[in-house]
Write a protein that holds these residues in place. Sequence first.
Motif, mmCIF file in Angstrom:
data_model
loop_
_atom_site.group_PDB
_atom_site.id
_atom_site.type_symbol
_atom_site.label_atom_id
_atom_site.label_comp_id
_atom_site.label_asym_id
_atom_site.label_seq_id
_atom_site.Cartn_x
_atom_site.Cartn_y
_atom_site.Cartn_z
ATOM 1 N N GLU A 76 0.852 -1.325 0.010
ATOM 2 C CA GLU A 76 0.095 -0.092 -0.089
ATOM 3 C C GLU A 76 0.827 1.187 0.122
ATOM 4 N N HIS A 77 2.162 1.156 0.153
ATOM 5 C CA HIS A 77 3.001 2.244 0.181
ATOM 6 C C HIS A 77 2.745 3.368 -0.777
ATOM 7 N N TYR A 78 2.970 2.777 -2.009
ATOM 8 C CA TYR A 78 3.010 3.542 -3.277
ATOM 9 C C TYR A 78 1.499 4.255 -3.299
ATOM 10 N N LYS A 79 0.533 3.473 -2.991
ATOM 11 C CA LYS A 79 -0.729 4.219 -3.505
ATOM 12 C C LYS A 79 -1.171 5.256 -2.310
ATOM 13 N N ILE A 80 -0.761 5.066 -1.143
ATOM 14 C CA ILE A 80 -1.005 6.181 0.018
ATOM 15 C C ILE A 80 0.089 7.298 -0.180
ATOM 16 N N SER A 81 1.309 6.956 -0.710
ATOM 17 C CA SER A 81 2.204 8.129 -0.738
ATOM 18 C C SER A 81 2.045 8.909 -2.034
ATOM 19 N N LYS A 82 1.404 8.303 -2.974
ATOM 20 C CA LYS A 82 1.168 9.055 -4.274
ATOM 21 C C LYS A 82 -0.099 9.999 -3.998
ATOM 22 N N LYS A 83 -1.159 9.363 -3.226
ATOM 23 C CA LYS A 83 -2.239 10.397 -2.605
ATOM 24 C C LYS A 83 -2.114 11.428 -2.059
ATOM 25 N N ALA A 84 -0.733 11.207 -0.883
ATOM 26 C CA ALA A 84 -0.302 12.445 -0.287
ATOM 27 C C ALA A 84 0.408 13.553 -1.145
ATOM 28 N N LEU A 85 1.134 13.091 -1.925
ATOM 29 C CA LEU A 85 1.812 14.156 -2.859
ATOM 30 C C LEU A 85 0.690 14.705 -3.663
ATOM 31 N N LEU A 86 0.157 14.186 -4.423
ATOM 32 C CA LEU A 86 -1.131 14.895 -5.390
ATOM 33 C C LEU A 86 -1.886 15.568 -4.625
ATOM 34 N N ASN A 87 -2.053 15.623 -3.236
ATOM 35 C CA ASN A 87 -2.625 16.359 -2.343
ATOM 36 C C ASN A 87 -1.874 17.491 -1.671
ATOM 37 N N GLY A 88 -0.671 17.526 -2.123
ATOM 38 C CA GLY A 88 0.108 18.602 -1.585
ATOM 39 C C GLY A 88 0.925 18.515 -0.312
ATOM 40 N N LYS A 89 0.937 17.174 0.095
ATOM 41 C CA LYS A 89 1.431 16.907 1.268
ATOM 42 C C LYS A 89 3.003 16.328 1.212
ATOM 43 N N HIS A 90 3.802 16.713 2.098
ATOM 44 C CA HIS A 90 5.105 16.021 2.180
ATOM 45 C C HIS A 90 4.771 14.583 2.692
ATOM 46 N N VAL A 91 5.571 13.650 2.458
ATOM 47 C CA VAL A 91 5.047 12.281 2.813
ATOM 48 C C VAL A 91 6.599 11.568 3.361
ATOM 49 N N TYR A 92 6.326 10.694 4.635
ATOM 50 C CA TYR A 92 7.320 9.878 5.089
ATOM 51 C C TYR A 92 6.780 8.633 5.400
ATOM 52 N N SER A 93 7.468 7.743 4.584
ATOM 53 C CA SER A 93 6.763 6.267 4.848
ATOM 54 C C SER A 93 7.876 5.236 5.450
ATOM 55 N N GLU A 94 7.167 4.178 5.659
ATOM 56 C CA GLU A 94 7.899 3.253 6.335
ATOM 57 C C GLU A 94 8.377 2.449 5.224
ATOM 58 N N LYS A 95 9.333 1.419 5.503
ATOM 59 C CA LYS A 95 10.195 0.649 4.356
ATOM 60 C C LYS A 95 9.410 -0.280 3.956
ATOM 61 N N PRO A 96 9.606 -0.793 2.475
ATOM 62 C CA PRO A 96 10.147 -0.047 1.630
ATOM 63 C C PRO A 96 9.605 1.070 1.122
ATOM 64 N N MET A 97 10.032 1.869 0.178
ATOM 65 C CA MET A 97 9.370 2.768 -0.334
ATOM 66 C C MET A 97 8.139 2.641 -1.139
ATOM 67 N N ALA A 98 8.278 1.352 -1.985
ATOM 68 C CA ALA A 98 7.203 0.658 -2.644
ATOM 69 C C ALA A 98 8.015 -0.760 -2.994
ATOM 70 N N ILE A 99 6.854 -1.608 -3.536
ATOM 71 C CA ILE A 99 7.406 -2.859 -3.669
ATOM 72 C C ILE A 99 7.951 -3.201 -5.204
ATOM 73 N N ASN A 100 8.029 -2.105 -6.127
ATOM 74 C CA ASN A 100 8.885 -2.627 -7.627
ATOM 75 C C ASN A 100 9.381 -0.952 -7.638
ATOM 76 N N LEU A 101 10.324 -1.035 -8.455
ATOM 77 C CA LEU A 101 11.247 0.157 -8.674
ATOM 78 C C LEU A 101 10.510 1.159 -9.520
ATOM 79 N N ALA A 102 9.577 0.843 -10.392
ATOM 80 C CA ALA A 102 8.936 1.767 -11.360
ATOM 81 C C ALA A 102 8.070 2.638 -10.453
ATOM 82 N N GLU A 103 7.283 2.116 -9.279
ATOM 83 C CA GLU A 103 6.392 2.873 -8.583
ATOM 84 C C GLU A 103 7.494 3.688 -7.635
#
Length: 386
Positions: A76-103
């Motif tokens: 879920e990291h990619y989906k939640i972090s993307k929503k945060a960024l698109l809503n103008g929020k900075h984001v700090y995530s637990e590891k890993p950043m996403a589960i694939n490199l493209a994301e």
Amino acid sequence: MSKIFKVGLVGCGHIAETYFRAHKYFNNFKIIKCADIKQNSAIKCAKKYGIDSSSVKKIFEDKNIEIILNLTPPKEHYKISKKALLNGKHVYSEKPMAINLAEGKELLRIANKNKLYIGNAPDTFLGGGNQKSKELLEKKIVGNVKLGNAIFAFPGVQSYHPNPEPWFAKKEGGPVIDMGPYYLTALVNLLGPAREVKAASLMKGKKFRTIGIGPKKGKKIKVECPTTYFSTIVFENNSIIRLTLSFDVIAHQRNHIELYGSNGSMIVPDPNMFGGSVYVCKKLGKPWTEFKTNKMPLGKINIKSQSARANESPKNANYRGVGLAEMAYCINNKKKHRCNGELSVHVLDLIQSTMKSAKTNKPQKINTTCKIPKAFSLSEIKKILL
């Protein structure tokens, strides 16, 4: 007085306790609201810590929140972090950043485009143990590092995590995704970026695991991913590290990380923790010299009784949340933070390349890079401590 950033937490699971505890140590962020896909979990979390709860959808729309703290499961990291960024929020995530490199690359692109900060655990490399190791390496106390060994070997997260299913799932599971970020980030912090990895894996040491804690204790879960990996990493500085990551080992007596230089050898403490002594030996047969970290601000013991987290030792140095605090400081002062997106993407590249190499039995070139993080100075640390 430091600016206090208002933080919205998404994902009220096992790790949330640690970030709330960080309020005791750091002066520039405050979790003011929480959300979870399970509304009851958010309500329970909010009541426990005296904050407001929210739906996942509405927390991104809250104009008071400046940073989203993403503590959801890895997939879920990619989906939640993307929503945060698109809503103008900075984001700090637990590891890993996403589960694939493209994301991961897409998240970094969105953050850069929108001039937002994206930060990522682990932040343990900012602790006394890894920073003391970094200091000694920069002083060339063991010369140039040529070789090394690193190991994480444990029976598996099912013994201490009440919801371990994701760590044994097909695409998001296994020790490389779970524990790899600690070791890989620590090594990049000490040696710089990597350029190639060659790996092999052991498929499913056990077909099923039994949950050992929480309401699902005794339940058997299916293992759908490899649970042991052996890899050889070649860094851009030409050092070569052998890394073992396993959920199939009952016990061992090897050091977490050993680095072998042209003028001596170094033992680096556990990269999953903040403290621990560094040891150096410069001549065959001579005793190892101990460099203690227990008086360093992010190395001294601050946990003296075990919390609800079953894998937490009764006494240790645990300053998880320092990466979020350091990022908040850098946002306020327009500086580059250490747990940054470029580092996280490079580590994600190493994670994905390790698993791909094991699957294809071919070396994988690492196509990303990053700058080696700067040493975390005492003066900088003091600025974010209470």
